[in-house]
Design an enzyme around this catalytic site. Structure first.
Site, PDB file in Angstrom:
ATOM      1  N   HIS A   1       0.858  -1.185   0.000  1.00 14.04           N
ATOM      2  CA  HIS A   1       0.000   0.000   0.000  1.00 14.04           C
ATOM      3  C   HIS A   1       0.894   1.234   0.000  1.00 14.04           C
ATOM      4  CE1 HIS A   1      -3.712  -2.284   0.969  1.00 14.04           C
ATOM      5  NE2 HIS A   1      -2.850  -3.093   1.574  1.00 14.04           N
ATOM      6  N   LEU A   2       0.775   2.031  -1.042  1.00 14.24           N
ATOM      7  CA  LEU A   2       1.578   3.253  -1.142  1.00 14.24           C
ATOM      8  C   LEU A   2       0.785   4.501  -0.768  1.00 14.24           C
ATOM      9  CD1 LEU A   2       3.586   2.582  -4.433  1.00 14.24           C
ATOM     10  CD2 LEU A   2       4.328   2.249  -2.063  1.00 14.24           C
ATOM     11  N   ARG A   3      -0.546   4.361  -0.633  1.00 15.09           N
ATOM     12  CA  ARG A   3      -1.411   5.509  -0.350  1.00 15.09           C
ATOM     13  C   ARG A   3      -1.309   6.532  -1.485  1.00 15.09           C
ATOM     14  NH1 ARG A   3      -3.732   1.923   2.719  1.00 15.09           N
ATOM     15  NH2 ARG A   3      -3.039   1.799   4.898  1.00 15.09           N
TER      16      ARG A   3
ATOM     17  N   HIS B   1      -8.431 -10.642  -1.228  1.00 15.70           N
ATOM     18  CA  HIS B   1      -8.425 -10.496   0.229  1.00 15.70           C
ATOM     19  C   HIS B   1      -9.405 -11.546   0.743  1.00 15.70           C
ATOM     20  CE1 HIS B   1      -8.108  -8.146   4.090  1.00 15.70           C
ATOM     21  NE2 HIS B   1      -9.137  -8.935   4.325  1.00 15.70           N
TER      22      HIS B   1
ATOM     23  N   ASP C   1       2.359  -6.459   2.315  1.00 15.68           N
ATOM     24  CA  ASP C   1       1.145  -5.801   2.804  1.00 15.68           C
ATOM     25  C   ASP C   1       1.506  -4.637   3.722  1.00 15.68           C
ATOM     26  OD1 ASP C   1      -1.551  -5.237   3.065  1.00 15.68           O
ATOM     27  OD2 ASP C   1      -1.893  -6.713   4.642  1.00 15.68           O
TER      28      ASP C   1
ATOM     29  N   HIS D   1      -0.292   3.956   8.279  1.00 18.15           N
ATOM     30  CA  HIS D   1      -1.300   4.855   8.843  1.00 18.15           C
ATOM     31  C   HIS D   1      -0.573   5.837   9.749  1.00 18.15           C
ATOM     32  CE1 HIS D   1      -4.900   2.657   7.539  1.00 18.15           C
ATOM     33  NE2 HIS D   1      -4.272   1.538   7.864  1.00 18.15           N
TER      34      HIS D   1
ATOM     35  N   ALA E   1      -6.345  -0.659  10.837  1.00 15.01           N
ATOM     36  CA  ALA E   1      -5.642  -1.925  10.605  1.00 15.01           C
ATOM     37  C   ALA E   1      -4.538  -1.735   9.580  1.00 15.01           C
ATOM     38  CB  ALA E   1      -6.625  -2.984  10.121  1.00 15.01           C
TER      39      ALA E   1
END
Length: 342
Positions: free
Chosen positions: A15-17, A134, A245, A249, A261
């Site tokens: 996840h790179l946002r 998922h 993964d 955050h 999460a």
């Protein structure tokens, strides 16, 4: 062993946002990974080929290396077979992601019933676009520690049977049930395993105090499942490969009454995997897991260059920048025994 030279690895789930976080996440992801499968659960999600290409360009704008993002479509009940064909033709999108609606971060727009996307899955099978999954049910009556097993039994097993030509990656597996399912399935089914699920179990998260930075989805399971994951990762099977993964955050969103999460591991991904493999006496299996099995399954060339891992203890910072905020990484303030040479 104090020195390892490995073919450059790839991260098959990250996840790179977006926005002002990208400069920081791309820096960490691209430090020694050649490629990365970039998750599409932005706000709004990456549901079209056009959006995926625009996201690709935003990522590349922050990359000073040869790091190559591999893009993924976010499946919804409204995704069309034509969108799948456009994605395949783009040359940038290599997969589409099944998020059961409500299963994890920013998944509310996901698929409410897998039967709604059977036409899309058929198009993916025909086009050679991979399905990333998922694997958790979202029924609130199902215990959170059982949601992966129930998903495999009730949903994934049927999809695998109905689409024998569709390549499927069950992502971030956390249970012996998932290991057994992947091992018993055909060559078109594989799985990614995270470093934190190899190194930790639910005791690390819950015993002696709640440690929110271990909270991720699928949630850490009991140590018997952890041992099954370690056995799978170090088995030499081509069905299992590296997918961090890594999910950043902001610190205040994790250390909260209702924390998000996700665990951040991109700062030291290969080093953490090396610790897990070393503890199992299986450092000789690390290169295949990190550098060969993923591209082989995706039908992509292996990276041509190498990275060096050295036994050189270093202390992880308490936090890393994340746009205008900070993220607390796994092992913050602690020592990691391996280091990738710059």
């Amino acid at each position: 062993m104090t020195h390892l030279t490995l073919t450059r690895p790839d991260d098959w789930h990250i996840h790179l946002r977006d926005g002002d976080s990208l400069a920081d996440t791309v820096r960490d992801a691209g430090r020694y990974m050649g490629r990365a499968i970039v998750m599409p659960n932005l706000v709004p999600p990456v549901t079209t080929t056009e959006a995926a290409i625009a996201y690709y360009e935003r990522i590349k704008a922050h990359s000073s290396t040869a790091f190559e993002p591999l893009m993924v479509l976010y499946l919804t009940d409204k995704t069309s077979p034509d969108e799948i064909r456009a994605a395949k033709a783009s040359g940038k999108v290599v997969a589409a992601k099944l998020y059961p609606a409500g299963a994890t971060t920013n998944s509310d727009s996901g698929v409410t019933d897998v039967n709604n996307i059977y036409g899309v899955l058929k198009a993916m099978e025909e086009e050679g676009l991979l399905l990333l999954v998922h694997g958790e049910v979202t029924d609130s009556a199902i215990d959170i520690f059982d949601r992966e097993r129930i998903f495999i039994e009730n949903i994934l097993s049927k999809v695998v049977a109905d689409f024998p030509g569709l390549k499927i990656v069950l992502e971030h597996i956390t249970t012996k049930d998932a290991v057994d399912f992947v091992m018993s399935a055909g060559d078109n089914v594989a799985a990614t395993i995270t470093a934190h699920h190899l190194l930790y179990n639910r005791n690390h998260m819950l015993a002696g105090g709640i440690r929110p930075h271990f909270y991720c989805l699928p949630i850490l399971k009991r140590n018997t499942h952890q041992q099954a994951l370690l056995a799978a990762a170090t088995s030499g099977s081509k069905k299992f490969f590296l997918g961090t993964d890594s999910a950043p955050h902001a610190k205040d969103k994790k250390e909260a009454a209702c924390g998000c999460a996700g665990s951040y591991t991109a700062h030291a991904a290969l080093e953490l995997y090396a610790e897990a493999f070393e503890a199992e006496g299986a450092l000789d299996k690390l290169e295949a897991f990190a550098s060969f099995n993923g591209p082989d399954f995706y039908g992509l060339p292996r990276n041509a260059d190498t990275v060096a891992l050295v036994k050189s203890p270093w202390q992880v910072p308490e936090s890393y920048p994340l746009g205008s905020t900070t993220v607390v990484p796994i092992r913050a303030g602690e020592i990691i025994g391996w280091k990738v040479e710059d």
